[in-house]
Write an enzyme that holds these catalytic residues in place. Structure first.
Site, PDB file in Angstrom:
ATOM      1  CB  ALA A  62      -0.916   0.001   1.225  1.00 25.68           C
ATOM      2  N   GLY A 107       1.310  -5.503   1.290  1.00 24.93           N
ATOM      3  CA  GLY A 107       0.460  -5.922   0.183  1.00 24.93           C
ATOM      4  C   GLY A 107       1.224  -6.429  -1.015  1.00 24.93           C
ATOM      5  CD  GLU A 110      -1.468  -8.855   2.578  1.00 23.24           C
ATOM      6  OE1 GLU A 110      -2.249  -9.405   3.383  1.00 23.24           O
ATOM      7  OE2 GLU A 110      -1.494  -7.634   2.321  1.00 23.24           O
ATOM      8  CD  GLU A 130       0.969  -6.085   6.240  1.00 26.15           C
ATOM      9  OE1 GLU A 130       0.599  -6.201   5.059  1.00 26.15           O
ATOM     10  OE2 GLU A 130       1.799  -6.860   6.772  1.00 26.15           O
TER      11      GLU A 130
END
Length: 253
Positions: A62, A107, A110, A130
């Site tokens: 992000a 992310g 991910e 995170e």
């Protein structure tokens, strides 16, 4: 600027490259929209490779510069947009390979975890970081990482927000291969996959992804997938090619 560069390396292998080098290939809303557009154009590709532009980042996840300006009620919708992209990649029926060419955090990792196979450049670094900024992985990272490396390793990485090297990632099974040039390695793997019977490859992927089912359901899924291939022309072609000592010419039928 084209945020997602799309290129067919062969008629059967599609490469998507995240192209936002100035922001470590981080996900902006515009980039996510472009990614969906690129996925709409997969066409007849048999294998998809995803990588990042440059040699510094696969994706930093992000865009935290954007995230810090969001109001509280805007945060989860922003996470959900990344989540939907990751889910779409995970649900593709063709094999997917993440060529992790640099940093893959949050992310970004991910997205790589949603792929079927991950290869990394030797200098790559990765982690689900995170908890170091007060949240947890929100795009299926806790689930996918645990399924791939096991509870103990996943807990160690996530709770510590640990960043690991490519060699460490290979040791714990997070990546399949480490190479000086991960895109070359990814292309070699894709070539090997693409020469196999595409329907069989898709069914095999379905069964492997279903191993989290209970044992009886997993066995049944394998049986049904195998039976679905018995009547295909590709199965007969594979047998014929073997008997004639030649390469098979699979047509996906």
């Amino acid at each position: 600027m084209t945020l997602i560069q799309s290129e067919f390396l062969t008629e059967q292998i599609l490469l998507l490259k995240i192209n936002r080098k100035s922001a470590m290939n981080a996900f902006s809303d515009e980039l996510i929209e472009a990614f969906h557009g690129a996925l709409d154009q997969i066409g007849e590709a048999r294998v998809l490779i995803i990588t990042g532009s440059g040699d510094k980042a696969f994706s930093a996840g992000a865009d935290l510069k954007e995230r810090k300006n969001l109001k509280e009620d805007e945060v989860w919708p922003a996470v959900s947009r990344i989540r939907k992209l990751v889910q779409r990649v995970y649900e593709l029926d063709i094999p997917t390979i993440a060529a992790i060419n640099g940093a893959a955090f949050g992310g970004g990792l991910e997205l790589a975890l949603a792929c079927d196979i991950r290869v990394a450049s030797r200098a790559a670094k990765m982690g689900l970081t995170e908890t170091s900024i007060g949240v947890i992985p929100g795009a299926f990272g806790t689930v996918h990482l645990t399924r791939i490396v096991g509870v103990s390793a996943a807990t160690n990485l996530i709770l510590r927000a640990k960043r690991i090297s490519a060699d460490e990632a290979e040791r714990i099974g997070l990546v399949a291969e480490v190479s000086e040039d991960c895109l070359v390695e990814a292309r070699q793997i894709a070539t090997e996959i693409a020469r196999n019977a595409p329907l069989a490859v898709k069914r095999a992927k379905e069964v492997v992804k279903g191993v989290s089912l209970n044992l009886e359901e997993a066995f049944l899924a394998e049986e049904k997938a195998y039976q679905s291939l018995i009547g295909t022309k590709d199965r007969l072609e594979g047998l014929q090619a073997f008997s004639e000592k030649r390469s098979a010419r699979f047509l996906g039928r």
